[in-house]
Motif scaffolding. Structure first.
Motif, PDB file in Angstrom:
ATOM      1  N   LYS A 188      63.521  11.408 -97.044  1.00  0.00           N
ATOM      2  CA  LYS A 188      62.926  10.469 -97.999  1.00  0.00           C
ATOM      3  C   LYS A 188      63.980   9.915 -98.951  1.00  0.00           C
ATOM      4  O   LYS A 188      63.963   8.720 -99.257  1.00  0.00           O
ATOM      5  CB  LYS A 188      61.811  11.150 -98.795  1.00  0.00           C
ATOM      6  CG  LYS A 188      60.555  11.384 -97.990  1.00  0.00           C
ATOM      7  CD  LYS A 188      59.364  11.738 -98.838  1.00  0.00           C
ATOM      8  CE  LYS A 188      59.492  13.032 -99.562  1.00  0.00           C
ATOM      9  NZ  LYS A 188      58.245  13.458-100.233  1.00  0.00           N
ATOM     10  N   GLN A 189      64.918  10.755 -99.385  1.00  0.00           N
ATOM     11  CA  GLN A 189      65.962  10.298-100.285  1.00  0.00           C
ATOM     12  C   GLN A 189      66.886   9.301 -99.595  1.00  0.00           C
ATOM     13  O   GLN A 189      67.285   8.299-100.189  1.00  0.00           O
ATOM     14  CB  GLN A 189      66.766  11.489-100.826  1.00  0.00           C
ATOM     15  CG  GLN A 189      66.000  12.342-101.798  1.00  0.00           C
ATOM     16  CD  GLN A 189      65.528  11.571-103.006  1.00  0.00           C
ATOM     17  OE1 GLN A 189      66.233  10.700-103.511  1.00  0.00           O
ATOM     18  NE2 GLN A 189      64.314  11.867-103.449  1.00  0.00           N
ATOM     19  N   LYS A 190      67.231   9.563 -98.328  1.00  0.00           N
ATOM     20  CA  LYS A 190      68.079   8.633 -97.578  1.00  0.00           C
ATOM     21  C   LYS A 190      67.385   7.282 -97.419  1.00  0.00           C
ATOM     22  O   LYS A 190      68.001   6.230 -97.585  1.00  0.00           O
ATOM     23  CB  LYS A 190      68.415   9.202 -96.199  1.00  0.00           C
ATOM     24  CG  LYS A 190      69.427  10.311 -96.214  1.00  0.00           C
ATOM     25  CD  LYS A 190      69.704  10.798 -94.807  1.00  0.00           C
ATOM     26  CE  LYS A 190      70.644  11.980 -94.771  1.00  0.00           C
ATOM     27  NZ  LYS A 190      70.876  12.459 -93.399  1.00  0.00           N
ATOM     28  N   LEU A 191      66.096   7.323 -97.092  1.00  0.00           N
ATOM     29  CA  LEU A 191      65.342   6.082 -96.916  1.00  0.00           C
ATOM     30  C   LEU A 191      65.235   5.327 -98.239  1.00  0.00           C
ATOM     31  O   LEU A 191      65.412   4.108 -98.285  1.00  0.00           O
ATOM     32  CB  LEU A 191      63.951   6.386 -96.366  1.00  0.00           C
ATOM     33  CG  LEU A 191      63.038   5.186 -96.137  1.00  0.00           C
ATOM     34  CD1 LEU A 191      63.612   4.292 -95.044  1.00  0.00           C
ATOM     35  CD2 LEU A 191      61.650   5.635 -95.773  1.00  0.00           C
ATOM     36  N   LYS A 192      64.987   6.054 -99.312  1.00  0.00           N
ATOM     37  CA  LYS A 192      64.865   5.432-100.625  1.00  0.00           C
ATOM     38  C   LYS A 192      66.168   4.756-101.024  1.00  0.00           C
ATOM     39  O   LYS A 192      66.161   3.619-101.515  1.00  0.00           O
ATOM     40  CB  LYS A 192      64.481   6.491-101.652  1.00  0.00           C
ATOM     41  CG  LYS A 192      64.166   5.960-103.016  1.00  0.00           C
ATOM     42  CD  LYS A 192      63.705   7.091-103.927  1.00  0.00           C
ATOM     43  CE  LYS A 192      63.386   6.585-105.300  1.00  0.00           C
ATOM     44  NZ  LYS A 192      62.935   7.665-106.183  1.00  0.00           N
ATOM     45  N   GLU A 232      68.638   7.702 -87.438  1.00  0.00           N
ATOM     46  CA  GLU A 232      67.797   8.879 -87.234  1.00  0.00           C
ATOM     47  C   GLU A 232      66.472   8.780 -87.990  1.00  0.00           C
ATOM     48  O   GLU A 232      65.538   9.528 -87.715  1.00  0.00           O
ATOM     49  CB  GLU A 232      68.534  10.158 -87.647  1.00  0.00           C
ATOM     50  CG  GLU A 232      68.825  10.283 -89.125  1.00  0.00           C
ATOM     51  CD  GLU A 232      70.169   9.708 -89.530  1.00  0.00           C
ATOM     52  OE1 GLU A 232      70.533   9.909 -90.693  1.00  0.00           O
ATOM     53  OE2 GLU A 232      70.840   9.066 -88.707  1.00  0.00           O
ATOM     54  N   LEU A 233      66.375   7.800 -88.912  1.00  0.00           N
ATOM     55  CA  LEU A 233      65.149   7.649 -89.687  1.00  0.00           C
ATOM     56  C   LEU A 233      64.285   6.479 -89.239  1.00  0.00           C
ATOM     57  O   LEU A 233      63.161   6.343 -89.705  1.00  0.00           O
ATOM     58  CB  LEU A 233      65.493   7.454 -91.168  1.00  0.00           C
ATOM     59  CG  LEU A 233      66.225   8.582 -91.866  1.00  0.00           C
ATOM     60  CD1 LEU A 233      66.516   8.188 -93.296  1.00  0.00           C
ATOM     61  CD2 LEU A 233      65.410   9.846 -91.823  1.00  0.00           C
ATOM     62  N   ARG A 234      64.791   5.661 -88.365  1.00  0.00           N
ATOM     63  CA  ARG A 234      64.067   4.440 -88.009  1.00  0.00           C
ATOM     64  C   ARG A 234      62.704   4.717 -87.394  1.00  0.00           C
ATOM     65  O   ARG A 234      61.751   3.983 -87.603  1.00  0.00           O
ATOM     66  CB  ARG A 234      64.904   3.594 -87.052  1.00  0.00           C
ATOM     67  CG  ARG A 234      66.064   2.963 -87.771  1.00  0.00           C
ATOM     68  CD  ARG A 234      66.857   2.060 -86.897  1.00  0.00           C
ATOM     69  NE  ARG A 234      68.013   1.569 -87.656  1.00  0.00           N
ATOM     70  CZ  ARG A 234      69.046   0.989 -87.110  1.00  0.00           C
ATOM     71  NH1 ARG A 234      69.092   0.822 -85.808  1.00  0.00           N
ATOM     72  NH2 ARG A 234      70.039   0.589 -87.869  1.00  0.00           N
ATOM     73  N   ARG A 235      62.603   5.784 -86.648  1.00  0.00           N
ATOM     74  CA  ARG A 235      61.339   6.117 -85.991  1.00  0.00           C
ATOM     75  C   ARG A 235      60.262   6.524 -87.012  1.00  0.00           C
ATOM     76  O   ARG A 235      59.100   6.179 -86.881  1.00  0.00           O
ATOM     77  CB  ARG A 235      61.566   7.257 -85.007  1.00  0.00           C
ATOM     78  CG  ARG A 235      60.656   7.242 -83.834  1.00  0.00           C
ATOM     79  CD  ARG A 235      61.072   8.282 -82.860  1.00  0.00           C
ATOM     80  NE  ARG A 235      62.134   7.745 -82.013  1.00  0.00           N
ATOM     81  CZ  ARG A 235      62.361   8.116 -80.782  1.00  0.00           C
ATOM     82  NH1 ARG A 235      61.644   9.055 -80.250  1.00  0.00           N
ATOM     83  NH2 ARG A 235      63.319   7.578 -80.073  1.00  0.00           N
ATOM     84  N   ASP A 236      60.694   7.256 -88.039  1.00  0.00           N
ATOM     85  CA  ASP A 236      59.756   7.782 -89.028  1.00  0.00           C
ATOM     86  C   ASP A 236      59.753   6.984 -90.320  1.00  0.00           C
ATOM     87  O   ASP A 236      59.114   7.390 -91.293  1.00  0.00           O
ATOM     88  CB  ASP A 236      60.115   9.238 -89.356  1.00  0.00           C
ATOM     89  CG  ASP A 236      60.122  10.126 -88.130  1.00  0.00           C
ATOM     90  OD1 ASP A 236      59.297   9.884 -87.237  1.00  0.00           O
ATOM     91  OD2 ASP A 236      60.954  11.057 -88.078  1.00  0.00           O
ATOM     92  N   ALA A 237      60.423   5.859 -90.353  1.00  0.00           N
ATOM     93  CA  ALA A 237      60.615   5.126 -91.603  1.00  0.00           C
ATOM     94  C   ALA A 237      59.307   4.652 -92.217  1.00  0.00           C
ATOM     95  O   ALA A 237      59.116   4.751 -93.433  1.00  0.00           O
ATOM     96  CB  ALA A 237      61.547   3.943 -91.380  1.00  0.00           C
ATOM     97  N   LEU A 238      58.391   4.149 -91.407  1.00  0.00           N
ATOM     98  CA  LEU A 238      57.128   3.640 -91.961  1.00  0.00           C
ATOM     99  C   LEU A 238      56.289   4.761 -92.569  1.00  0.00           C
ATOM    100  O   LEU A 238      55.720   4.607 -93.649  1.00  0.00           O
ATOM    101  CB  LEU A 238      56.332   2.909 -90.882  1.00  0.00           C
ATOM    102  CG  LEU A 238      56.941   1.583 -90.405  1.00  0.00           C
ATOM    103  CD1 LEU A 238      56.121   1.008 -89.261  1.00  0.00           C
ATOM    104  CD2 LEU A 238      57.028   0.606 -91.558  1.00  0.00           C
TER     105      LEU A 238
END
Length: 101
Positions: free
Chosen positions: A28-32, A44-50
């Protein structure tokens, strides 16, 4: 021996839960950071980003974060009084009954 095995299993279970929560928090911190800096989302986050973005909407700054299982026992120390429970054996003596009362 059974008690030690149970405590060991509980410890390992809680450690696994902490690791799982910690990895989700890091994602979550990386996405934020990626969204705030207007950068590409890490691969590695693109799949779970939404899903993570939906969860991020409800996160607040006042959260306690991830607490460890070791700190859990003293989490509310000084805030609320501990609950004291006195137990007796299956066949208590008269002195034990009197003490429990």
């Amino acid at each position: 021996l059974r008690r030690e095995a149970r405590l060991r299993r509980e410890y390992l279970y809680h450690k696994a839960q902490e690791d799982k929560l910690r990895s989700v928090e890091e994602k979550k911190q990386k996405l934020k950071c990626a969204l705030e800096e207007n950068k590409l989302i890490p691969t590695e986050l693109r799949r779970d980003a939404l899903e993570l973005q939906k969860v991020l909407e409800y996160d607040d700054e006042g959260g306690e974060g991830i607490s460890s299982q070791i700190d859990d026992e003293y989490k509310w120390a000084g805030v609320e009084d501990p609950k004291i429970m006195i137990t007796t054996s299956r066949d208590p003596s008269s002195k034990l009954k009197q003490f429990a009362k």
